[in-house]
Design a protein around this motif. Structure first.
Motif, PDB file in Angstrom:
ATOM      1  N   UNK A   1      41.395  63.055  32.110  1.00 54.36           N
ATOM      2  CA  UNK A   1      40.822  62.749  33.439  1.00 54.36           C
ATOM      3  C   UNK A   1      39.964  61.503  33.359  1.00 54.36           C
ATOM      4  N   UNK A   2      39.182  61.409  32.336  1.00 50.60           N
ATOM      5  CA  UNK A   2      38.300  60.243  32.181  1.00 50.60           C
ATOM      6  C   UNK A   2      39.149  59.003  31.979  1.00 50.60           C
ATOM      7  N   UNK A   3      40.168  59.150  31.184  1.00 50.86           N
ATOM      8  CA  UNK A   3      41.031  57.981  30.920  1.00 50.86           C
ATOM      9  C   UNK A   3      41.716  57.505  32.191  1.00 50.86           C
ATOM     10  N   UNK A   4      42.192  58.456  33.033  1.00 54.13           N
ATOM     11  CA  UNK A   4      42.885  58.104  34.286  1.00 54.13           C
ATOM     12  C   UNK A   4      41.934  57.383  35.220  1.00 54.13           C
ATOM     13  N   UNK A   5      40.717  57.888  35.360  1.00 52.75           N
ATOM     14  CA  UNK A   5      39.748  57.246  36.264  1.00 52.75           C
ATOM     15  C   UNK A   5      39.347  55.866  35.758  1.00 52.75           C
ATOM     16  N   UNK A   6      39.251  55.743  34.446  1.00 52.87           N
ATOM     17  CA  UNK A   6      38.903  54.428  33.898  1.00 52.87           C
ATOM     18  C   UNK A   6      40.030  53.420  34.184  1.00 52.87           C
ATOM     19  N   UNK A   7      41.261  53.899  34.098  1.00 50.30           N
ATOM     20  CA  UNK A   7      42.391  52.990  34.377  1.00 50.30           C
ATOM     21  C   UNK A   7      42.396  52.580  35.849  1.00 50.30           C
ATOM     22  N   UNK A   8      42.132  53.519  36.779  1.00 50.48           N
ATOM     23  CA  UNK A   8      42.103  53.207  38.222  1.00 50.48           C
ATOM     24  C   UNK A   8      40.995  52.227  38.511  1.00 50.48           C
ATOM     25  N   UNK A   9      39.861  52.452  37.905  1.00 51.12           N
ATOM     26  CA  UNK A   9      38.728  51.548  38.118  1.00 51.12           C
ATOM     27  C   UNK A   9      39.049  50.169  37.600  1.00 51.12           C
ATOM     28  N   UNK A  10      39.727  50.120  36.496  1.00 48.63           N
ATOM     29  CA  UNK A  10      40.111  48.819  35.935  1.00 48.63           C
ATOM     30  C   UNK A  10      41.067  48.069  36.874  1.00 48.63           C
ATOM     31  N   UNK A  11      41.991  48.809  37.532  1.00 49.91           N
ATOM     32  CA  UNK A  11      42.949  48.184  38.469  1.00 49.91           C
ATOM     33  C   UNK A  11      42.201  47.586  39.647  1.00 49.91           C
TER      34      UNK A  11
END
Length: 408
Positions: free
Chosen positions: A379-389
């Motif tokens: 979950x943390x990894x997914x949110x970090x990726x969305x934030x990066x986008x």
């Protein structure tokens, strides 16, 4: 005619060789030697020290040749005594109407000097003041200054009065005072002596303290009697006692004593071992062990006895050979505990160690914990990726805006 006896040469030689031995078998007189004298008996008194005072009557009734007999009696009495500073001390008083101390107890401690002084004594004069003589003995002779031993020494004080007459003064009270002061009085009467006066002045029992002889010529016979009286047998040396351990001679009697570490029982004969480990009797630092009338010291566990055999010092319980730990000994004051090296665990016996085992099996609870952690990580990894986008999009828009501003 009888022929002479022929002796072979070998036998003659043997007879000559044996001749000295055969001569020894003959009596001394047959060998031309004087007869042997029997060994003189040991007449010295060695068992009863005394402070002894002779009081001799030299009044006119005692003729010169009779007075010489008295002096011989004194000399022979001295020979029977164990004379010495630490044994028997002797003094002589000479009296008639006056009293003269010929020599006190402190003057002579050897027989030769004492007998020489006796030989020089001269008679005095008329009168028979026996009471005065006894009083003078108390006042001037039986004192520590004049050589009497202190009462703590328990040395008997003895008087021997030699007289041939009736006292011309008061004797009864003086004699009673002397006896009350611990002085034992023997009375020797000669010839005309008054027996009643002798009995009055003498100590009890009278049959042991009053003596009478017909003349001065036989007074020497009393020497053996006094020798027997003053020389009590050493009961301990003869073995005539019932002491269990130690016999102590005490005049003509004895006392029992005990060896060190033992005490005399109430029966005054037998001994019992004392408790040497009782408080105050020993010098042990920690433990006292009774040992047949004595004791030895020991120490508590964890201590060792010092070279003085009394005190103790703590020992290193983790020293080699003192513990039973397999790997690690940990000292804890006077005791120790066992431990193990890293990668090992202590066994239930608290002494040995076993290698630690890592298990590959995962329990359900542990598995659930792992899945939760993994889900959280995703979950943390997914949110970090969305934030990066989103950050990338904002960055592109910012760059486009800056480009337009530059054109204008």
């Amino acid at each position: 005619m009888r022929r002479p006896l022929a002796i072979p040469g070998c036998c003659l030689a043997t007879a000559v060789a044996l001749l000295p031995l055969l001569l020894l078998l003959l009596p001394p007189a047959a060998r031309g030697l004087p007869p042997r004298r029997p060994a003189a008996p040991d007449s010295a008194c060695k068992n009863r020290p005394l402070d002894l005072v002779f009081i001799i009557d030299s009044s006119r009734s005692v003729r010169p040749e009779e007075f010489e007999k008295v002096k011989i009696f004194l000399s022979e009495m001295i020979d029977t005594l164990d004379v010495g500073e630490r044994t028997t001390r002797v003094a002589v008083l000479n009296y008639a109407s006056t009293v003269k101390v010929e020599f006190p107890l402190r003057t002579y401690f050897d027989k030769a000097s004492m007998k020489e002084a006796v030989s020089r004594i001269e008679p005095l004069s008329a009168g028979t003041m026996t009471g005065l003589a006894i009083q003078t003995a108390m006042d001037e002779v039986f004192t520590e200054e004049m050589g009497t031993r202190p009462a703590t020494f328990s040395i008997p004080k003895v008087v021997i009065v030699v007289t041939d007459g009736r006292p011309q003064d008061q004797v009864q009270d003086v004699a009673a005072s002397a006896q009350a002061a611990g002085i034992e009085i023997y009375a020797v009467g000669v010839d005309r002596a008054d027996m009643q006066s002798l009995r009055i002045m003498a100590s009890e029992p009278l049959d042991e303290h009053v003596f009478y002889v017909e003349t001065y010529g036989v007074i020497e016979k009393l020497t053996s009697k006094f020798r027997e009286t003053f020389c009590a047998a050493n009961v301990c040396a003869l073995g005539n006692h019932d002491c269990e351990q130690v016999c102590v001679s005490n005049g003509g009697s004895y006392l029992c004593d005990c060896y060190e570490g033992y005490a005399l029982n109430p029966d005054k004969r037998t001994c019992s071992a004392v408790d040497m480990c009782a408080p105050g009797r020993h010098e042990c630092d920690q433990i006292c062990v009774s040992n047949n009338g004595s004791y030895v010291c020991e120490c508590y566990e964890g201590y060792t006895l010092n070279p003085d055999k009394k005190t103790c010092s703590a020992v290193d319980m983790c020293a080699p050979g003192r513990h039973d730990c397999e790997q690690v000994c940990v000292r804890d004051d006077l005791f120790y505990t066992c431990d193990c090296y890293q990668g090992y665990t202590l066994n239930p016996d608290k002494k040995t160690c076993s290698k630690a085992i890592t298990s590959s099996l995962v329990t359900t609870e542990e598995s659930c914990k792992c899945e939760a952690i993994a889900a959280l990580q995703d979950s943390v990894t997914s949110r970090l990726e969305a934030l990066s986008t989103k950050l990338d999009e904002v960055s592109e828009k910012l760059q486009a805006y800056q480009s337009r501003q530059q054109v204008v």
